[in-house]
Design a protein around this motif. Structure first.
Motif, PDB file in Angstrom:
ATOM      1  N   ASN A 136       7.845   8.696   2.444  1.00 40.75           N
ATOM      2  CA  ASN A 136       7.472   9.481   3.622  1.00 40.75           C
ATOM      3  C   ASN A 136       8.463   9.287   4.758  1.00 40.75           C
ATOM      4  N   SER A 191       0.788  -1.236   0.000  1.00 38.17           N
ATOM      5  CA  SER A 191       0.000   0.000   0.000  1.00 38.17           C
ATOM      6  C   SER A 191       0.818   1.284   0.000  1.00 38.17           C
ATOM      7  N   SER A 192       2.132   1.217   0.194  1.00 36.29           N
ATOM      8  CA  SER A 192       2.915   2.452   0.245  1.00 36.29           C
ATOM      9  C   SER A 192       4.333   2.201  -0.240  1.00 36.29           C
ATOM     10  N   ALA A 204      -8.731   1.361  -1.834  1.00 31.78           N
ATOM     11  CA  ALA A 204      -8.536   2.492  -2.740  1.00 31.78           C
ATOM     12  C   ALA A 204      -7.551   2.144  -3.850  1.00 31.78           C
ATOM     13  N   LEU A 205      -6.448   1.481  -3.484  1.00 33.94           N
ATOM     14  CA  LEU A 205      -5.452   1.106  -4.486  1.00 33.94           C
ATOM     15  C   LEU A 205      -6.021   0.083  -5.460  1.00 33.94           C
ATOM     16  N   THR A 208      -7.303  -8.401  -2.555  1.00 31.11           N
ATOM     17  CA  THR A 208      -6.689  -7.704  -1.428  1.00 31.11           C
ATOM     18  C   THR A 208      -6.759  -8.570  -0.175  1.00 31.11           C
ATOM     19  N   ASP A 212      -8.366   1.703  -7.965  1.00 29.73           N
ATOM     20  CA  ASP A 212      -7.610   2.505  -8.937  1.00 29.73           C
ATOM     21  C   ASP A 212      -6.962   1.611  -9.991  1.00 29.73           C
ATOM     22  N   ARG A 243       3.820  -0.102  -3.182  1.00 32.69           N
ATOM     23  CA  ARG A 243       2.773   0.518  -4.008  1.00 32.69           C
ATOM     24  C   ARG A 243       3.266   0.697  -5.437  1.00 32.69           C
ATOM     25  N   ASP A 292      -3.649  -2.029   6.191  1.00 36.54           N
ATOM     26  CA  ASP A 292      -4.794  -1.122   6.220  1.00 36.54           C
ATOM     27  C   ASP A 292      -5.778  -1.457   5.103  1.00 36.54           C
ATOM     28  N   ARG A 352      -8.512   0.044   4.186  1.00 32.56           N
ATOM     29  CA  ARG A 352      -8.967   1.194   3.414  1.00 32.56           C
ATOM     30  C   ARG A 352      -7.953   1.568   2.331  1.00 32.56           C
ATOM     31  N   ASP A 353      -6.674   1.553   2.687  1.00 30.61           N
ATOM     32  CA  ASP A 353      -5.647   1.842   1.683  1.00 30.61           C
ATOM     33  C   ASP A 353      -5.687   0.815   0.555  1.00 30.61           C
ATOM     34  N   LEU A 354      -5.853  -0.453   0.916  1.00 29.36           N
ATOM     35  CA  LEU A 354      -5.899  -1.513  -0.085  1.00 29.36           C
ATOM     36  C   LEU A 354      -7.106  -1.353  -1.012  1.00 29.36           C
TER      37      LEU A 354
END
Length: 243
Positions: free
Chosen positions: A185, A9-10, A39-40, A54, A43, A14, A33, A35-37
């Protein structure tokens, strides 16, 4: 063909997921996470029209992460690649961590990748797939920080070396990348001694190399010379490198 990305996810995970989908692979995205999965996955499906599964999984506490990944593969095409960019570091990993924090670092950086690899190994061998691990320049030599993290990454490197020793590239392509600094990040705002690579650039090279047999290499490649210099320094000189 399905590619499994652990830590999807990041960061590099990602970027690998995006590149796999862009090149037409079905993907199973695994991260902590949900929610992150979601959304990815939405997309990738919208932009590239690939099948995406996921699995929300906390690798720090999962006793048998490999079994969970195997369950999540049901309904997806045959697995042809397992990529393990998962990793976690802490700024206070300086020899003062307690047992819980040490266990968390070891679980995420060492136990989970090995456990998932062992669980998926029969399927990977059957499909003559690729398994890709990711180490760190931090494991080149023991330092006064990132102590547990570096030990875990060095252990993972040894595990992948054993896989390469045991399996011919015609049966299982075992690939391992020792990474330098990546722009993420985690490195945002840091004064780095050397340039940070873009995750998207590294991801393109990793995916392009999936069919190239077994190997271990630095990414970017010039980190290999840096690591060689560090390993060859006499102790009295290396000892002065506090950070």
């Amino acid at each position: 063909m399905t590619a499994v990305v652990i830590g999807a996810s990041s960061g590099l995970g990602r970027a690998l997921s995006v590149e796999l989908a862009r090149t037409g692979h079905a993907v199973l995205l695994v991260a902590s996470d949900a929610r992150d999965l979601a959304a990815l996955a939405a997309d990738l499906q919208l932009r590239h029209g690939v099948q995406v599964g996921t699995l929300a999984l906390d690798l720090a506490v999962a006793a048998d992460p490999g079994a969970r990944v195997m369950e999540a593969l049901a309904g997806l095409p045959t697995i042809r690649a397992l990529l393990l960019p998962v990793g976690m570091s802490r700024s206070d990993d300086d020899g003062s961590l307690g047992p819980a924090a040490i266990g968390q670092l070891l679980a995420i950086n060492l136990h989970a990748p090995i456990a998932v690899a062992h669980a998926l190994l029969p399927a990977l061998l059957e499909s003559r797939a690729a398994i890709v691990g990711f180490g760190s320049i931090a494991g080149a030599r023991g330092r006064s920080r990132n102590i547990v993290y570096a030990a875990a990454k060095r252990g993972l490197e040894t595990f992948f070396e054993s896989l390469r020793h045991r399996h011919l590239p015609t049966a299982l392509r075992v690939q391992f990348y020792r990474l330098g600094f990546l722009r993420s990040n985690l490195t945002f705002g840091m004064k780095l001694p050397l340039p940070a690579a873009e995750p998207e650039v590294v991801a393109r090279k990793v995916i392009a190399g999936l069919r190239k047999g077994s190997f271990d290499r630095y990414q970017p490649r010039w980190w290999g010379m840096i690591a060689l210099i560090v390993r060859c320094l006499p102790w009295f000189a290396f000892r002065r490198m506090k950070d």
